[in-house]
Design an enzyme around this catalytic site. Structure first.
Site, mmCIF file in Angstrom:
data_model
loop_
_atom_site.group_PDB
_atom_site.id
_atom_site.type_symbol
_atom_site.label_atom_id
_atom_site.label_comp_id
_atom_site.label_asym_id
_atom_site.label_seq_id
_atom_site.Cartn_x
_atom_site.Cartn_y
_atom_site.Cartn_z
ATOM 1 N N CYS A 159 0.821 -1.218 0.000
ATOM 2 C CA CYS A 159 0.000 0.000 0.000
ATOM 3 C C CYS A 159 0.851 1.263 0.000
ATOM 4 O O CYS A 159 0.322 2.361 -0.178
ATOM 5 C CB CYS A 159 -0.950 -0.003 1.195
ATOM 6 S SG CYS A 159 -2.121 -1.357 1.135
ATOM 7 N N HIS A 208 -2.500 6.872 4.630
ATOM 8 C CA HIS A 208 -3.074 5.754 3.877
ATOM 9 C C HIS A 208 -4.384 5.358 4.553
ATOM 10 O O HIS A 208 -4.434 5.160 5.765
ATOM 11 C CB HIS A 208 -2.083 4.591 3.867
ATOM 12 C CG HIS A 208 -2.674 3.309 3.387
ATOM 13 N ND1 HIS A 208 -3.468 3.247 2.259
ATOM 14 C CD2 HIS A 208 -2.609 2.035 3.867
ATOM 15 C CE1 HIS A 208 -3.853 1.998 2.085
ATOM 16 N NE2 HIS A 208 -3.359 1.255 3.044
ATOM 17 N N ASN A 214 -10.167 0.433 2.016
ATOM 18 C CA ASN A 214 -8.732 0.516 1.760
ATOM 19 C C ASN A 214 -8.488 0.255 0.270
ATOM 20 O O ASN A 214 -8.616 -0.874 -0.189
ATOM 21 C CB ASN A 214 -8.028 -0.535 2.632
ATOM 22 C CG ASN A 214 -6.518 -0.565 2.429
ATOM 23 O OD1 ASN A 214 -5.995 0.035 1.487
ATOM 24 N ND2 ASN A 214 -5.825 -1.281 3.280
HETATM 25 N N1 COA Z 1 -16.715 -9.181 11.403
HETATM 26 C C1 COA Z 1 -16.928 -9.689 12.634
HETATM 27 N N2 COA Z 1 -15.952 -10.236 13.365
HETATM 28 C C2 COA Z 1 -14.713 -10.267 12.808
HETATM 29 C C3 COA Z 1 -14.454 -9.774 11.524
HETATM 30 C C4 COA Z 1 -15.507 -9.227 10.812
HETATM 31 N N3 COA Z 1 -15.358 -8.714 9.576
HETATM 32 N N4 COA Z 1 -13.141 -9.957 11.257
HETATM 33 C C5 COA Z 1 -12.598 -10.530 12.342
HETATM 34 N N5 COA Z 1 -13.551 -10.740 13.283
HETATM 35 C C6 COA Z 1 -13.425 -11.348 14.602
HETATM 36 C C7 COA Z 1 -12.232 -12.249 14.698
HETATM 37 O O1 COA Z 1 -12.517 -13.522 14.152
HETATM 38 C C8 COA Z 1 -12.008 -12.297 16.194
HETATM 39 O O2 COA Z 1 -12.903 -13.189 16.752
HETATM 40 P P1 COA Z 1 -12.447 -14.185 17.953
HETATM 41 O O3 COA Z 1 -12.052 -13.259 19.065
HETATM 42 O O4 COA Z 1 -13.680 -14.966 18.194
HETATM 43 O O5 COA Z 1 -11.304 -14.955 17.386
HETATM 44 C C9 COA Z 1 -12.405 -10.902 16.636
HETATM 45 O O6 COA Z 1 -13.195 -10.350 15.578
HETATM 46 C C10 COA Z 1 -11.220 -9.999 16.898
HETATM 47 O O7 COA Z 1 -10.289 -10.138 15.857
HETATM 48 P P2 COA Z 1 -9.003 -9.268 15.770
HETATM 49 O O8 COA Z 1 -8.265 -9.629 14.511
HETATM 50 O O9 COA Z 1 -8.261 -9.307 17.060
HETATM 51 O O10 COA Z 1 -9.685 -7.826 15.612
HETATM 52 P P3 COA Z 1 -9.003 -6.434 15.537
HETATM 53 O O11 COA Z 1 -9.538 -5.575 16.592
HETATM 54 O O12 COA Z 1 -7.521 -6.549 15.417
HETATM 55 O O13 COA Z 1 -9.574 -5.873 14.163
HETATM 56 C C11 COA Z 1 -8.766 -5.591 11.935
HETATM 57 C C12 COA Z 1 -9.300 -6.566 12.958
HETATM 58 C C13 COA Z 1 -8.434 -6.365 10.658
HETATM 59 C C14 COA Z 1 -9.850 -4.575 11.637
HETATM 60 C C15 COA Z 1 -7.517 -4.894 12.507
HETATM 61 O O14 COA Z 1 -6.617 -5.847 13.013
HETATM 62 C C16 COA Z 1 -6.821 -4.061 11.485
HETATM 63 O O15 COA Z 1 -7.339 -3.093 10.998
HETATM 64 N N6 COA Z 1 -5.561 -4.404 11.155
HETATM 65 C C17 COA Z 1 -4.799 -3.692 10.200
HETATM 66 C C18 COA Z 1 -5.249 -4.110 8.841
HETATM 67 C C19 COA Z 1 -4.757 -3.195 7.796
HETATM 68 O O16 COA Z 1 -4.782 -2.002 7.930
HETATM 69 N N7 COA Z 1 -4.308 -3.803 6.696
HETATM 70 C C20 COA Z 1 -3.908 -3.137 5.562
HETATM 71 C C21 COA Z 1 -2.541 -2.634 5.709
HETATM 72 S S1 COA Z 1 -2.086 -1.836 4.247
#
Ligand code: COA
Length: 331
Positions: free
Chosen positions: A118, A258, A288
């Site tokens: 990205c 970003h 994104n």
């Molecule tokens: N809807 C509902 N629940 C979801 C979900 C969705 N779309 N995606 C994940 N979950 C669940 C997970 O399965 C997990 O459940 P569990 O506790 O039963 O295992 C729970 O939500 C928490 O997951 P976690 O990954 O710890 O959540 P988070 O608070 O870290 O949020 C992201 C997830 C992906 C939103 C976050 O980690 C994030 O934004 N990361 C950066 C991603 C990014 O910017 N990527 C691009 C970089 S260029």
């Protein structure tokens, strides 16, 4: 030292194009186990624009590129180089940029792609500025374009809620005193290369029935690791980058992060002491869009008439690699 040398370089115009099809959080909640509330709270995203089948990255890039040329009042025959920042090229080769060069009829232009997660957009801007500053190019069309939707596993709620398709562009050229890029810093931490990947179909994992069964042809992401990496690395990086540029964070009029996640952006802004109104956010509408996000943000900012002489803008991104970087512009 992070300062650009040589010919000062300005933004002559900007443009964008996103597919007309919109997919809301509500609609996604019918495909995977998720909810509008979860997506909004964790990411800030409400909708994303998604390409129709057969609507290619090169087509989006062409439309955004044309819009930037029109905005600048420059014809395609005056363009010396076309750089397309993308992680979703139509094909590995040819690249997207040569196709766009052909579509635009930019007969005197070279063309190449930049693929660096990205951060590709920020890397491309820095390359373009350097090429103009050194005198080898005059007008450079820099385009960030993504059609990530066919590369996303629409059964994986960890990734499919995050991404959107779209393209944005800037036409850069020598400045006659009407703005210039000041400084840049580009970094990578390749020890974290396993955090965001698309593994299948090339040398390490050639396409096979097995690679398809293992879903290796889709984006995979360790979301929580990315979240932690970005929160740990980006705020101090930006603080040091501003200081090395002789500026305090306060001296930046608008921050173009970003557009990955509103929580990440807000935390970074809080740690840097940036007022919320100085942060441009449009990920609620687009999700994104990877390499395209900073270009789409600038295009909307300019369309809103918010760019005024004497403002300082900071573009920053992070992504697969892991890569990250920033570039500062003074209008
Ligand atoms: N809807 C509902 N629940 C979801 C979900 C969705 N779309 N995606 C994940 N979950 C669940 C997970 O399965 C997990 O459940 P569990 O506790 O039963 O295992 C729970 O939500 C928490 O997951 P976690 O990954 O710890 O959540 P988070 O608070 O870290 O949020 C992201 C997830 C992906 C939103 C976050 O980690 C994030 O934004 N990361 C950066 C991603 C990014 O910017 N990527 C691009 C970089 S260029």
């Amino acid at each position: 030292m992070a300062f650009f040398q040589g010919v000062p370089v300005t933004i002559r115009g900007s443009g964008m194009y996103v597919p007309s099809k919109v997919v809301t959080n509500e609609e996604l909640s019918k495909i995977v186990e998720t909810s509008d509330e979860w997506i909004r709270e964790r990411t800030g995203i409400r909708r994303r624009h998604i390409a129709e089948a057969g609507e290619l990255t090169s087509a989006l890039a062409e439309r955004a590129g044309r819009a930037a040329l029109e905005n600048a009042g420059v014809s395609s025959s005056e363009v010396d180089m076309i750089i397309v920042a993308t992680n979703s090229p139509d094909t590995l080769f040819p690249g997207v940029a040569p196709k766009v060069q052909g579509l635009l009829g930019a007969e005197k232009s070279g063309a190449f792609d930049v693929q660096s997660g990205c951060t590709s957009g920020v890397y491309s801007i820095v390359l373009a500025v350097n090429g103009i500053a050194s005198g080898i190019w005059r007008n450079v069309l820099v385009i960030g374009a993504e059609v990530l939707s066919p590369l996303v596993d629409w059964t994986d709620r960890n990734t499919c809620v995050l991404f959107g398709d779209g393209a944005g562009a800037m036409l850069l050229g020598p400045s006659n005193g009407e703005g210039r890029f000041l400084s840049a810093e580009l970094r990578a931490d390749g020890t974290k290369h396993d955090q965001i990947t698309l593994l299948g179909g090339l040398i390490e994992n050639p396409a096979s029935l097995e690679s398809i069964e293992q879903k290796k042809h889709f984006v995979a992401m360790k979301g929580n690791d990315v979240f932690k990496f970005v929160n740990r690395v980006i705020p101090p990086f930006l603080k040091d980058f501003c200081e090395d540029s002789g500026l305090s964070a306060d001296a930046i009029d608008c921050w173009f992060f970003h557009q990955a996640n509103q929580r990440i952006i807000e935390r970074a802004a809080e740690r840097l002491g940036i007022a919320p109104e100085r942060v441009f956010i449009n990920l609620d509408e687009y999700g994104n869009t990877s390499a395209a996000s900073v270009f789409i943000a600038l295009s909307e900012y300019m369309k809103l008439g918010r760019l005024h002489p004497g403002q300082r803008l900071l573009f920053t991104a992070f992504g697969a690699g892991m890569t990250y970087g920033g570039v500062i512009y003074e209008s």
